[in-house]
Design an enzyme around this catalytic site. Structure first.
Site, mmCIF file in Angstrom:
data_model
loop_
_atom_site.group_PDB
_atom_site.id
_atom_site.type_symbol
_atom_site.label_atom_id
_atom_site.label_comp_id
_atom_site.label_asym_id
_atom_site.label_seq_id
_atom_site.Cartn_x
_atom_site.Cartn_y
_atom_site.Cartn_z
ATOM 1 N N ASP A 191 -42.414 -65.755 -2.454
ATOM 2 C CA ASP A 191 -42.380 -65.949 -3.855
ATOM 3 C C ASP A 191 -43.665 -65.793 -4.544
ATOM 4 O OD1 ASP A 191 -39.523 -66.301 -3.992
ATOM 5 O OD2 ASP A 191 -39.846 -68.376 -3.090
ATOM 6 N N GLU A 195 -27.796 -63.501 -7.480
ATOM 7 C CA GLU A 195 -28.655 -64.350 -6.728
ATOM 8 C C GLU A 195 -29.179 -65.613 -7.410
ATOM 9 O OE1 GLU A 195 -31.833 -63.170 -4.533
ATOM 10 O OE2 GLU A 195 -30.768 -61.116 -4.112
#
Length: 265
Positions: A60, A49
Site C-alpha cells: 500500500d 473492495e
C-alpha cells in the site's frame, strides 16, 4: 452461484467491464464507509473492495497506509467491519475483502471465512499469502464457494503467473506497476502485453489495479481487461473530507464507469 461469478457473467453478456472501487473500512468512520459503498453501487460500480486496516502494510502507498493508520487509531475491529458489511447486503453488489493473512490466521481461516460470508463478502484478496502457502485457505474457501483472488505483478515470471492464474478464483488481480499503490500520471505500456499473455492462460476475468485513477487510464486498458480497480483516488477523498466527499466520490466513479463502458454511437 457465487455472486462474483454471476456479476462477471452478466457483465460479459452485456459486453461491459467492471469498475471495482476500493474503500478503507472505518476511514474516517464506518458510517462514511457504508455511505460511500452505497453511492458507488448507485453509480454502477461492482464488485466493491473493502480494505481491512492492518498495521503492517504490504504494497500500500502512503494514501492507503495513512487511512489504515487512522482507522486503527480509532480502535476499529474486524467485528465492526463485518457488522457494517451486513447492512449493505441489500445492494446486490458483490463485496470483496482486502485483508492481511495475519488477520485471517488470528481468527482462524475457517472462522474468518464463515464470518466473512455471513457478512455478505463473496471473496477475499490476501496479498501477503504466497501461492505456495495458499492451499489450505484455498480448500476452505472452495468448500464454501468463497473466492480467493490472487495477484500477478509485472515482475512475476510467466510460468509462475500462469500457475497463479490457475489457482485464483473470482478474478485475477493484475498489478499494473512495479511498486506500491497510488495515483499516477500514466500507466506503463507493458501492462497491455502482460494482459494479452495472461489472457492465453486463463478464462478468469482480468482486473487491473495500482495507479488507475483517471479516465485516460481506463480508456487505455478497457479493450484488454474485464475490470479496473481504483483505490487511492477514492480513499484520499474520503480521508480528507469524510461524508462531505461521498458525492465527489460518486462523480469520480461515474466518470470512470463512462470511460470504461462508453455509450454506443
Amino acid at each position: 452461484m457465487n455472486a462474483l461469478d454471476a456479476w462477471f457473467r452478466r457483465l460479459r453478456s452485456q459486453k461491459r467491464k467492471a469498475f471495482i472501487p476500493f474503500v478503507t473500512a472505518g476511514d474516517p468512520d464506518l458510517d462514511t464507509t457504508a455511505a460511500a459503498v452505497r453511492e458507488l453501487a448507485a453509480c454502477g460500480a461492482g464488485p466493491i473492495e473493502i480494505g481491512f486496516p492492518y498495521s503492517d502494510p504490504i504494497a500500500d502507498g502512503p494514501v492507503i497506509q495513512a487511512s489504515y493508520t487512522r482507522a486503527l487509531n480509532r480502535g476499529l475491529r474486524t467485528e465492526q467491519i463485518f457488522a457494517t458489511a451486513q447492512t449493505l447486503t441489500n445492494l446486490d453488489v458483490p463485496l470483496v475483502g482486502m485483508v492481511s493473512y495475519s488477520l485471517v490466521h488470528r481468527r482462524g481461516p475457517e472462522s474468518f471465512l464463515e464470518q466473512a460470508a455471513a457478512a455478505g463478502f463473496s471473496g477475499a484478496i490476501v496479498p501477503d499469502l504466497p501461492m505456495e502457502e495458499a492451499e489450505n485457505l484455498a480448500g476452505i474457501a472452495a468448500a464454501r464457494d468463497f473466492k480467493l483472488i490472487h495477484l500477478v505483478t509485472p515482475t512475476t515470471p510467466p510460468e509462475r503467473a500462469a500457475r497463479i492464474a490457475r489457482l485464483s478464483t473470482g478474478f485475477l488481480y493484475c498489478v499494473s506497476v512495479t511498486g506500491i499503490t497510488g495515483e499516477r500520471d500514466r500507466l506503463p505500456d507493458e501492462i497491455l502485453h502482460q494482459l494479452r499473455r495472461l489472457r492465453q492462460e486463463t478464462d478468469l476475468p482480468l482486473c487491473v489495479g495500482f495507479g488507475v485513477s483517471r479516465p485516460e487510464h481506463v480508456r487505455m486498458l478497457r479493450d484488454e481487461v474485464d475490470g479496473v480497480i481504483v483505490g487511492s483516488a477514492i480513499v484520499r477523498r474520503l480521508g480528507e473530507h469524510g461524508q462531505k466527499s461521498v458525492e465527489d466520490v460518486g462523480a469520480l466513479a461515474r466518470s470512470l464507469v463512462a470511460a470504461l463502458n462508453p455509450a454506443p454511437h
